[in-house]
Design an enzyme around this catalytic site. Structure first.
Site, PDB file in Angstrom:
ATOM      1  N   LYS A 275      -0.637  10.025  -3.363  1.00  0.00           N
ATOM      2  CA  LYS A 275      -2.026   9.905  -2.942  1.00  0.00           C
ATOM      3  C   LYS A 275      -2.643  11.286  -2.770  1.00  0.00           C
ATOM      4  O   LYS A 275      -1.940  12.289  -2.636  1.00  0.00           O
ATOM      5  CB  LYS A 275      -2.105   9.165  -1.598  1.00  0.00           C
ATOM      6  CG  LYS A 275      -1.618   7.736  -1.613  1.00  0.00           C
ATOM      7  CD  LYS A 275      -1.657   7.148  -0.208  1.00  0.00           C
ATOM      8  CE  LYS A 275      -1.135   5.716  -0.176  1.00  0.00           C
ATOM      9  NZ  LYS A 275      -2.053   4.766  -0.819  1.00  0.00           N
ATOM     10  N   ARG A 349       3.361  -4.723  -2.845  1.00  0.00           N
ATOM     11  CA  ARG A 349       3.625  -6.005  -3.517  1.00  0.00           C
ATOM     12  C   ARG A 349       5.083  -6.116  -3.943  1.00  0.00           C
ATOM     13  O   ARG A 349       5.613  -7.214  -4.045  1.00  0.00           O
ATOM     14  CB  ARG A 349       2.673  -6.157  -4.707  1.00  0.00           C
ATOM     15  CG  ARG A 349       2.866  -5.162  -5.827  1.00  0.00           C
ATOM     16  CD  ARG A 349       1.635  -4.977  -6.688  1.00  0.00           C
ATOM     17  NE  ARG A 349       0.581  -4.295  -5.954  1.00  0.00           N
ATOM     18  CZ  ARG A 349      -0.617  -3.995  -6.473  1.00  0.00           C
ATOM     19  NH1 ARG A 349      -0.902  -4.327  -7.719  1.00  0.00           N
ATOM     20  NH2 ARG A 349      -1.530  -3.374  -5.750  1.00  0.00           N
TER      21      ARG A 349
END
Length: 503
Positions: A275, A349
């Protein structure tokens, strides 16, 4: 020491106190006990309210210091708003939060609140008490100076009500949910250097004192089960992964449990797909789903909910290192599905895929609801006011939406379908973990749907509501603890047996 809050009840009109609080409806004058209290001041109601511009609207306040005729240092007259505006439970929660904000600003210590208006039922007063506690919350354990100048050690509030016994019971019942929400807030607010995977698991273990059974699966146990999707996320970190299973058996033996699954990434750098630096500190909260599940299990156990419930949280840390997963890697999940890693920052996920499969396979639940700070895309779509709801079941969705409106933890149902599912097809594996920016929150939900079989399921993407929460009447913290009150209300309203009627 930080200030604590104490709430108790009493009957009758308060005799003496530090701060006395009465409520007046919009466009009305004081009635009942409030009228008696106001009359003791000798002041002309119409003249005072006209001069102050007080109309009784929600949030308005008259503040009288050392009022003549009353054994109180201060009289607060608060607007109750229009009678029909206080019909919903969340309106009373907001009222309590507003009151707490005013009392804290005034640095009150001994407070008496008269609550005798029409509609002031024990359950609604319990919502007010909940709002008091929620607004009073502060996370300041790491500040050298925790006390506000002039602040008392205890904010002691007595609620003067028609039926103290029934109100006490309602406050205790609703207070269990508040405690769960505050637990979730504490967990999310903790810095990642303090709350890692093992520390989070230890916090979950504390629920055994309430009668919750807590199991932990370590890395070898998960390897034996084939949980490679979860494990691949953790392999770049020195912190070991854990799958924690919390079981509350308050229902009938053999009844299928309600299952709640939470994403618990204790810190998310994004891994190799790292990030940007700006705002990365907020990724200590990427375990907000696991925090909500833990808080919910606390709430259900603390109020002895007559249901069987399972809480499963996958705890990992996503770090870049020589052992971290790479874009292009392919792993086989516990279900046997192969997954191509496109973006290592789409890690939540992966954790949930194995946790969901494990939960439905082992427990055969009545439904599964997972919570996750899963995608930035949901914040783009819905902002901070609603969490995203994705589901394969209309009835479960309707129940969740209703619970959201009742608690103020609102949801918005998002679309799903084959067209979106096609976007996660992989050239090299069964599916890929990212389809890029378009419909990013939807394709994440389509990914999770592959791991629930035919179990009624809902995915709550709480990335926009759990972190950087907006200031409200009931929350001034960085996180609201979103999800605990919502899911507790879902369970109360739809899955608990109706109380037996007195003969």
């Amino acid at each position: 020491m930080p200030q604590t809050i104490e709430i108790k009840t009493s009957a009758g009109i308060p005799a003496s106190t530090g701060t006395l609080v009465i409520y007046v409806a919009e466009g009305a004058a004081p009635t009942g006990g409030a009228a008696t209290i106001w009359a003791a001041t000798g002041l002309d109601w119409a003249r005072v309210t006209r001069a102050a511009g007080f109309k009784g609207k929600q949030g308005q306040m008259l503040d009288l210091l050392a009022p003549t005729g009353l054994d109180a240092a201060r009289l607060l007259v608060l607007g109750a708003g229009k009678p029909d505006a206080s019909a919903s439970p969340s309106a009373w929660t907001d009222r309590g939060g507003s009151l707490a904000g005013k009392l804290m600003a005034l640095k009150a210590d001994q407070v008496a609140v008269l609550l005798e208006e029409a509609g002031a039922t024990p359950d609604r007063i319990a919502e007010l008490a909940a709002g008091l506690r929620l607004r009073h919350y502060r996370f300041d354990k790491y500040r050298a100076k925790k006390d506000e100048p002039g602040e008392a050690a205890v904010l002691a509030i007595t609620l003067h009500v028609a039926d103290p016994a029934a109100t006490d019971a309602a406050i205790a019942n609703r207070g269990a949910t508040v405690s769960g929400t505050l637990l979730a807030r504490d967990l999310i607010n903790e810095p990642a250097n303090v709350l890692g995977t093992l520390e989070f698991a230890a916090a979950a273990q504390q629920l055994t004192s309430l009668g919750v059974t807590v199991e932990e699966l370590d890395e070898p146990a998960m390897q034996a089960l084939g949980m490679n999707a979860l494990l691949v996320v953790s392999q770049g970190s020195a912190r070991p992964p854990r799958l924690v299973i919390m079981s509350w058996n308050g229902g009938k033996k053999g009844d299928a449990p309600l299952a709640f699954v939470g994403k618990g990434v204790v810190f998310d750098t994004g891994g190799i797909s790292i990030k940007g630096a700006a705002g990365m500190e907020d990724m200590k909260g990427d375990m907000g789903g696991a925090a909500a599940v833990t808080g919910l299990m606390h709430a259900l156990a603390a109020r002895k909910a007559p249901v069987n419930a399972i809480g499963v949280i996958g705890l990992v840390e996503n770090m870049p290192s020589s052992t971290a997963m790479r874009p292009g890697d392919i792993v086989k999940a516990m279900s046997g599905t192969t997954i191509e890693i496109i973006n290592t920052d789409a890690e939540g996920r992966l954790v949930l895929s194995d946790a969901l499969w494990y939960t439905q396979q082992r427990f055969k639940p009545r439904f599964m609801i997972n919570l996750a700070t899963l995608t930035g895309a949901i914040g783009v779509a819905l902002g901070n006011d609603h969490a995203g709801l994705f589901s394969n079941n209309d009835e479960l969705s309707a129940n969740l939406l209703a619970a959201g409106l009742a608690t103020g933890e609102k949801l918005w149902r998002m679309p799903m379908g084959p067209a979106y599912d096609k976007l996660i097809e992989s050239r090299f594996a069964d599916i890929k973990n990212s389809a890029g920016r378009p419909a990013g929150s939807i394709t994440a939900a389509q990914f999770l749907l592959r791991f629930v079989n035919d179990v009624p399921w809902a995915h709550l993407d709480i990335a926009g509501t759990a972190l950087g929460s907006p200031t409200t009447e009931t929350n001034t913290s960085w996180t609201s603890g979103f999800g605990v009150a919502l899911l507790d209300r879902l369970v109360r309203d739809n899955y608990e047996p109706a109380p037996a009627k007195a003969k």
